[in-house]
Every structure is written in C-alpha cells, then in structure tokens.
Design a protein around this motif. Structure first.
Motif, mmCIF file in Angstrom:
data_model
loop_
_atom_site.group_PDB
_atom_site.id
_atom_site.type_symbol
_atom_site.label_atom_id
_atom_site.label_comp_id
_atom_site.label_asym_id
_atom_site.label_seq_id
_atom_site.Cartn_x
_atom_site.Cartn_y
_atom_site.Cartn_z
ATOM 1 N N PHE A 40 38.436 14.345 -9.240
ATOM 2 C CA PHE A 40 37.143 14.147 -8.985
ATOM 3 C C PHE A 40 36.538 14.209 -9.958
ATOM 4 O O PHE A 40 35.244 13.757 -10.397
ATOM 5 N N TRP A 48 35.016 14.894 -1.052
ATOM 6 C CA TRP A 48 35.008 14.702 -1.943
ATOM 7 C C TRP A 48 32.502 14.183 -1.324
ATOM 8 O O TRP A 48 32.413 13.933 -2.475
ATOM 9 N N GLU A 49 33.148 12.752 -0.933
ATOM 10 C CA GLU A 49 31.945 12.047 -0.965
ATOM 11 C C GLU A 49 30.904 12.560 -0.041
ATOM 12 O O GLU A 49 30.117 13.077 -0.207
ATOM 13 N N ARG A 72 36.859 11.905 -12.454
ATOM 14 C CA ARG A 72 35.517 10.852 -11.724
ATOM 15 C C ARG A 72 33.833 10.729 -12.427
ATOM 16 O O ARG A 72 33.468 9.689 -12.092
ATOM 17 N N ILE A 80 36.268 22.253 -8.034
ATOM 18 C CA ILE A 80 36.633 20.832 -7.508
ATOM 19 C C ILE A 80 37.620 19.927 -8.444
ATOM 20 O O ILE A 80 38.167 20.921 -9.487
ATOM 21 N N SER A 108 35.659 5.152 -9.630
ATOM 22 C CA SER A 108 34.206 5.449 -9.656
ATOM 23 C C SER A 108 33.050 4.230 -10.557
ATOM 24 O O SER A 108 32.108 4.706 -9.912
ATOM 25 N N ILE A 149 29.354 7.118 -8.338
ATOM 26 C CA ILE A 149 28.937 8.346 -8.331
ATOM 27 C C ILE A 149 27.682 8.792 -8.334
ATOM 28 O O ILE A 149 27.272 9.511 -7.549
ATOM 29 N N SER A 180 41.165 14.855 0.990
ATOM 30 C CA SER A 180 39.859 15.294 -0.600
ATOM 31 C C SER A 180 38.761 14.513 -0.739
ATOM 32 O O SER A 180 37.794 14.749 -1.637
ATOM 33 N N VAL A 181 39.028 13.658 -0.109
ATOM 34 C CA VAL A 181 38.412 11.933 -0.629
ATOM 35 C C VAL A 181 37.492 11.785 0.318
ATOM 36 O O VAL A 181 36.375 11.989 -0.057
ATOM 37 N N VAL A 202 33.104 22.574 0.695
ATOM 38 C CA VAL A 202 34.401 22.003 1.000
ATOM 39 C C VAL A 202 35.836 22.038 2.279
ATOM 40 O O VAL A 202 35.415 21.404 2.953
ATOM 41 N N LEU A 256 30.294 16.370 -0.517
ATOM 42 C CA LEU A 256 29.736 16.709 -1.603
ATOM 43 C C LEU A 256 29.237 16.283 -2.547
ATOM 44 O O LEU A 256 27.966 16.935 -2.760
ATOM 45 N N LEU A 257 29.190 14.787 -2.758
ATOM 46 C CA LEU A 257 28.587 13.751 -3.524
ATOM 47 C C LEU A 257 26.876 14.227 -2.112
ATOM 48 O O LEU A 257 25.820 13.882 -3.036
#
Length: 457
Positions: free
Chosen positions: A451, A424-425, A454, A447, A100, A138, A420-421, A8, A427-428
C-alpha cells in the motif's frame, strides 16, 4: 506507529462485520475476537487529539456492489502550465488503470471550446481532446500528462487501449469527422518514465487496415486486435502483433460466404482466458449483436465458435442483457473463476444503465441488482484494479430525453476484496493527509509495503 496499528485493528473489525452481512464465514468470528483483544491493549496508548481527529470524520462504510460518485472536484488542483484541474466532459475516450492510478486518453465533445492562443476559426479537430490524463486514486486528483503541445496522434476517438505492466498501449482510432482519418498505429507510454511521451512503435509484417472501434488483448507475447470499422465496412478479422519482434500477422479473415463466421462490428468489448477470446456485444451503424450467443475465437485452433450463455433465473425474463454496443466491459478473477462485468451501452434506440456479470467458466449471466448506474450511459469506458474495484468515467448520459456528455467518475466494488484492502480504503478515509507522508514514515507506521507503493508510485 501504535495509532496506526489501533486504527487498522478497528477497521479490520468493522470490515469483518461488513463481510459477515454478505457471507456466513465462521472463521471471521474468531478473528474478530482476536482483534477486539488487541484493540483493548492499545486503547490506553492513544492520545486525546488523535482520537478526536478520527471521530470528527464521517464513519467509513464499505459498500460492495454499489455504484458511487467519486468526488474529485473538492481536491482538484490546477495542472502545471495548463490551468486545467480535471478532464472536460467527453465520449469516445479510453481509460486503463493500475491499483493506484487511472489513465484517460483522447475523447470527443462537439461542444468543446478549448482555450488556445491566437485567433482561430472554429475547427472540427478542436472537438477532439489531444490529452492524456492521470487520476491519482489515493489523492483524488487529476494531472494532465500530455496535451496539444506534445506529439500526439490525430486519431483520438474510439481507440483501443490497455495497460501492460507499466506500459500504456494505444492502438487504432479515428479523427473527426469519424472515419475520414483512421489509424493502424500502435503508440506506447511508460507510466513511470519522466518526462512522459507517447511513442509510435515501429513495426513490420502484415498490419491490420486503419480502423476505429476495434478491441485488443495481450496473450503470450502477442497483441491481438479484433474487429473495427473504417466508417463504411465492419470486420471481425483477427490480427496479432508479436511484441518481441514487433511483427504483424493476419491470422484470420472472417468470410460469411463460405463459413459461419461472426458478423463484423465495432465498439464491442473483449474478454479472454488462457486460450480463448470472447466478443461481448458491439454493432454497426444500424445493428447491434446479442449477448445470448457469444462469438469466441479459439487461439490455438485459429477458429471461431459460438457459446450459448445461461440466463439469470432470478432476473426478469429473458435473464440475459439485451443486445448493445458502446458499453463498457472489465474482467476480474475471483474464487468463482473469471468474471466479466458489462455496464451501460445502447442499441440505437434504447439506452441502458444496468450492470451484469458473466462467469466465463459456467457462461452464466447474473444481473447485479444493487449495481445500477444512476442514469443510462454509453460511449463511456471502464477499468478495474487487481482488487476488483471498477471505475467508470465519462460518456454520454441519457436523461429527460436529452443526451449530454459527462466527466463524472464512478467506482464500484465488483467483489469482496481482502480485508487489508478494505482497511487501507478506510485508513485513507480517516487520514486524508496520509499521502503527504514519506515512504519511510509510512513503513515505520506499520503500513504494508504494497500500500505504501501505491502512495509513492
């Protein structure tokens, strides 16, 4: 847990670099330095295998304002009992989304050949899709929630649809041939309820006439429906349903003979703020309406007015999107106020792939030069997350003088979201197996709960 923290930190640092390319934000430079210090602290704690796994994947890049194709076919699995992995190409459908999930209802394709048990002669209602699909953003997978085995309405094209909290609301629409069967019924589906069902709402009062191509919004416990057609006559009348009492009211009848009321239309879109509803485009069988002068319904005063829009001085003359119908429209609240994003559409002769943004505070248009659809598109639909990620699905694409229906899913960031968004994208992107983790494992890994929710909607 420490691996997730490091990732992160790295992603936030990269995200800050991306944002700084678009905006000069001095405070971000300080945050970047702090992140570098934290990254240094955790580097020695990461084992070789985890580091190798992250490096093997392509580098994540955040690309705001660019339209990209979402590859859901490589991760598609068969829906239980249907054998279908994702929706077929279609037009005239509707979509809504949460942060999501995307929900797609109905649609039309004259080339559709659904597999059915028994011997059936070709029937026109087979051209319609008796379906409600869910797309998991996701996991990048479609799931068929409802089909022809469920009790769905026969009006499956050009409905109006919205998502209110956890409730999908579907109103109006037409069967095929278009206009022969129209609806003025409201159906709802609870997204978190299992098993899924589409339920007709019992109402009272003075309902609108059965139509299709109308548009709806919710404001202060009222569901407003504006415009539509029965295939012959076009209106821009205003009806509203008081949701707590489920009572319809006929609150404004447009009459151009005695007032300067706006013309009737269908396949327009609506934008709204606390007190006004804006009608964006639309048309009839032989006309389309301009976007330079927009009809606006004042809810409190119960009257129509017109607002002149301002052209984009950096766009080619006239600096305003051309008249159109069958386009898509979403809205998002930004630091600049409420903004409306219009994509695609056609005017009966010309087909469009352009994307424009209208600020409702200034009524200023802006052409999004980096944000063209890859081809002209109409009779598609769009939805937007609370973070500002717009998704466009299906429709009719015009290419090489040929019109073909599609089931392509596009996404586009209409604004710069929170860091943070973006993290998160990313991280996926780097950990595709992350959605298989339990809620407890994700929370323990550090996390944020928003998120994790979601993943486990």
């Amino acid at each position: 847990m420490k691996y997730f923290q490091l990732l992160v930190y790295k992603l936030l640092a990269r995200a800050i670099d991306t944002v700084n390319r678009y905006f000069d934000v001095r405070r971000l430079h300080y945050i970047r330095e702090v992140l570098e210090i934290n990254i240094g602290i955790f580097v020695h704690q990461i084992n070789y295998d985890s580091d190798t796994m992250a490096k093997r994947r392509a580098i994540y890049t955040f690309r705001p304002f660019e339209v990209s194709d979402v590859d859901y076919r490589s991760t598609a699995i068969s829906s239980v009992g249907s054998g279908r992995r994702y929706p077929k190409a279609r037009s005239g459908h509707r979509i809504v989304c949460s942060d999501s999930s995307i929900y797609c209802f109905g649609g039309f394709n004259p080339n559709n050949s659904p597999a059915r048990n028994g011997n059936y002669e070709e029937r026109e209602d087979f051209f319609l899709f008796h379906e409600l699909w869910k797309y998991d953003m996701i996991r990048k997978q479609w799931t068929l929630l409802l089909d022809a085995n469920n009790d769905l309405p026969v009006e499956l094209a050009s409905n109006a649809m919205l998502l209110s909290g956890e409730m999908i609301m579907i109103f109006g629409g037409t069967g095929y041939p278009f206009g022969v069967t129209c609806s003025n019924k409201l159906h709802v589906c609870q997204t978190r309820r299992k098993p899924k069902d589409l339920i007709e709402v019992e109402v009272k009062g003075d309902p609108p006439p059965p139509q299709y191509g109308q548009a709806i919004v919710i404001s202060d416990n009222f569901l407003y429906t504006i415009g539509g057609t029965n295939g012959f006559d076009y209106t821009l009348d205003v009806h509203r349903l008081h949701l707590p009492s489920r009572t319809w009211e006929y609150i404004y009848e447009c009459n151009q003979n005695i007032r300067e009321d706006p013309s009737g239309r269908y396949r327009h879109e609506l934008a709204y703020d606390d007190s006004k509803i804006y009608v964006i485009g639309g048309g009839t069988s032989d006309a389309v309406f301009i976007l330079a002068n927009i009809p606006v319904y004042d809810i409190q005063a119960n009257k129509w007015e017109y607002l002149q829009t301002k052209p984009d001085p950096l766009a080619n003359s006239p600096g305003i999107p051309t008249a159109r119908k069958c386009h898509s429209c979403v809205q998002i609240r930004t630091d600049q106020g409420l903004e409306v994003i219009v994509a695609g559409g056609f005017d009966g002769v010309n087909y469009y792939n352009d994307i424009w943004k209208l600020n409702l505070s200034t009524m200023q248009w802006k052409k999004m030069h980096k944000s063209n659809l890859p081809y002209p598109l109409f009779f598609h639909d769009a939805a937007i997350t609370s973070d500002g990620c717009m998704h466009i699905f299906g429709g009719i694409k015009y290419s090489n003088s040929t019109s073909v229906r599609t089931n392509t899913l596009f996404k586009m960031w209409t604004t710069i979201p929170r860091l943070s968004v973006i993290a998160w994208e990313a991280l996926l992107h780097y950990i595709p197996s992350l959605p298989s983790r339990t809620k407890e494992e994700l929370l323990e890994a550090g996390i944020p709960r928003q998120f994790v929710e979601r993943v486990h909607e």
